[in-house]
Scaffold this motif. Structure first.
Motif, mmCIF file in Angstrom:
data_model
loop_
_atom_site.group_PDB
_atom_site.id
_atom_site.type_symbol
_atom_site.label_atom_id
_atom_site.label_comp_id
_atom_site.label_asym_id
_atom_site.label_seq_id
_atom_site.Cartn_x
_atom_site.Cartn_y
_atom_site.Cartn_z
ATOM 1 N N ALA A 52 0.840 -1.200 0.000
ATOM 2 C CA ALA A 52 0.000 0.000 0.000
ATOM 3 C C ALA A 52 0.874 1.250 0.000
ATOM 4 O O ALA A 52 0.555 2.247 -0.675
ATOM 5 N N CYS A 53 1.983 1.220 0.723
ATOM 6 C CA CYS A 53 2.907 2.350 0.723
ATOM 7 C C CYS A 53 3.551 2.542 -0.653
ATOM 8 O O CYS A 53 3.727 3.672 -1.117
ATOM 9 N N VAL A 54 3.913 1.431 -1.293
ATOM 10 C CA VAL A 54 4.512 1.522 -2.637
ATOM 11 C C VAL A 54 3.525 2.144 -3.618
ATOM 12 O O VAL A 54 3.862 3.073 -4.364
ATOM 13 N N HIS A 62 3.449 10.724 -9.027
ATOM 14 C CA HIS A 62 3.235 10.805 -10.474
ATOM 15 C C HIS A 62 1.854 11.307 -10.878
ATOM 16 O O HIS A 62 1.653 11.688 -12.035
ATOM 17 N N ALA A 63 0.881 11.310 -9.997
ATOM 18 C CA ALA A 63 -0.454 11.780 -10.364
ATOM 19 C C ALA A 63 -0.525 13.302 -10.272
ATOM 20 O O ALA A 63 0.198 13.933 -9.498
ATOM 21 N N LEU A 326 10.036 -3.793 -0.879
ATOM 22 C CA LEU A 326 11.188 -2.895 -0.782
ATOM 23 C C LEU A 326 11.790 -2.640 -2.159
ATOM 24 O O LEU A 326 12.205 -1.510 -2.463
ATOM 25 N N VAL A 327 11.827 -3.677 -2.987
ATOM 26 C CA VAL A 327 12.310 -3.497 -4.363
ATOM 27 C C VAL A 327 11.377 -2.568 -5.121
ATOM 28 O O VAL A 327 11.813 -1.667 -5.847
ATOM 29 N N GLY A 328 10.057 -2.769 -4.951
ATOM 30 C CA GLY A 328 9.096 -1.881 -5.596
ATOM 31 C C GLY A 328 9.248 -0.450 -5.139
ATOM 32 O O GLY A 328 9.155 0.483 -5.942
ATOM 33 N N LEU A 329 9.499 -0.242 -3.867
ATOM 34 C CA LEU A 329 9.688 1.109 -3.338
ATOM 35 C C LEU A 329 10.938 1.762 -3.935
ATOM 36 O O LEU A 329 10.919 2.957 -4.299
ATOM 37 N N ALA A 330 12.010 0.975 -4.073
ATOM 38 C CA ALA A 330 13.241 1.511 -4.678
ATOM 39 C C ALA A 330 13.014 1.899 -6.129
ATOM 40 O O ALA A 330 13.503 2.946 -6.590
ATOM 41 N N LEU A 331 12.246 1.086 -6.869
ATOM 42 C CA LEU A 331 11.971 1.407 -8.276
ATOM 43 C C LEU A 331 11.133 2.674 -8.397
ATOM 44 O O LEU A 331 11.365 3.498 -9.291
ATOM 45 N N VAL A 332 10.155 2.835 -7.522
ATOM 46 C CA VAL A 332 9.331 4.045 -7.568
ATOM 47 C C VAL A 332 10.177 5.284 -7.307
ATOM 48 O O VAL A 332 10.035 6.312 -7.979
#
Length: 336
Positions: A52-54, A62-63, A326-332
């Motif tokens: 949910a945080c990601v 981005h919105a 955590l990987v998703g958060l880094a990509l964002v």
């Protein structure tokens, strides 16, 4: 560990071998107190909070914002949702209070008016004008507030707040545990639910330990493999349990008490504890057989055995659950 049990300073005591417990089980020592917590249930939902945080961070970054302060508006939205939920919960509790129908209706309408009024005042004070639209002249009232026509990044901030809130709460309760929901000692069974305070069932009052038995569709009793229960006399239930039941109990709480002939079954397991029914039945049966004919004494005090505690099990699936967000958060953050 399959049984999710953690031993804390288990004292010396006679090790028995009741049905369903092996000699190596920490809870087989009937001098030990067994506690059942919600820790694993909360921590198992922590990866979803991380996702949910990601998602919230991606949306917030981005919105489009249309000049709105998404962080502030998200706080207001969550406060309004909490207020609306409180109004719903209050009207539900009023319905259980046993008031006359007319009084119940009047109180419910009063609560609705107050909640709606507070929401309206907050909207007027915080919302502010959101600009004109192509519908001006026909439905201008729908665009008088940012709260009615929010930008997408507001929902991103809401996801961030909710996800971070659950992570903080779960982590705090993991390291600073709250009181166990159910605990079994040599004296009996203690229940520590906010809506059922001070409930205690001595082993001398227990008439049976087993899976919950409910009436079947065809009239034949059905033994549920998903619920563990102890059986007490109807008189004990009426005198010592029924008075403690509060109308503040959440929906579905009545399923904790199920009649069985002239007796009453009290369910030990519940969905908010990630503990198998067998992990209730084994320790309960061992202590019932050991202490049903004799009162507990100070010499029966041992250590503490925990069920429902979350721990790092070293499995790949658990690692993926926590590393993937955590990987998703880094990509964002990298492609913002």
């Amino acid at each position: 560990m399959d049984r999710q049990a953690t031993v804390g300073r288990v004292g010396a005591g006679s090790i028995r071998n009741p049905e369903g417990l092996s000699m190596s089980e920490p809870s087989a020592d009937v001098s030990a107190t067994v506690e059942y917590t919600m820790d694993k249930w909360r921590m198992d939902r922590l990866p979803w909070a991380m996702w949910a945080c990601v998602a919230g961070l991606a949306i917030a970054l981005h919105a489009e914002s249309r000049g709105q302060n998404g962080a502030v508006l998200a706080t207001v939205y969550l406060a309004l949702l909490g207020l609306a939920f409180a109004g719903y919960a209050l009207t539900t509790l009023i319905g259980r209070s046993g008031l006359p129908l007319l009084v119940e209706l009047l109180v419910g309408v009063l609560v609705l008016i107050i909640v709606s009024g507070v929401i309206g005042v907050i909207s007027v004070l915080v919302g502010g004008p959101s600009g004109r639209s192509s519908y001006v002249g026909t439905m201008p009232s729908l665009y008088w507030s940012h709260l009615v026509n929010p930008s997408l990044n507001v929902f991103g901030w809401m996801l961030l707040y909710l996800g971070c809130g659950w992570i903080a709460f779960s982590a705090y309760r993991h390291f600073y545990s709250d009181r166990a929901v159910v605990s079994m000692s040599a004296a009996g069974i203690h229940f520590h639910r906010p809506w059922l305070k001070g409930l205690f069932i001595p082993w001398q009052e227990v008439r049976g330990v087993g899976h919950l038995v409910v009436p079947g569709i065809s009239g034949v009793p059905y033994v549920s493999p998903y619920a563990a229960a102890v059986t007490v006399d109807q008189d004990f239930y009426e005198q010592h349990i029924a008075p403690k039941r509060s109308f503040l109990s959440p929906p579905g709480a009545e399923a904790m008490f199920q009649p069985k002939g002239e007796s009453m079954q009290v369910v030990l397991s519940s969905a908010d504890m990630a503990v198998k029914p067998e992990d209730f039945l084994g320790p309960a049966e061992a202590r019932w057989k050991a202490f049903r004919d004799q009162p507990a004494s100070p010499s029966h005090r041992g250590g503490t055995v925990f069920y429902g505690r979350w721990s790092i099990d070293g499995s790949r699936w658990q690692a993926v659950q926590f590393l993937a967000p955590l990987v998703g958060l880094a990509l964002v953050m990298l492609y913002r």
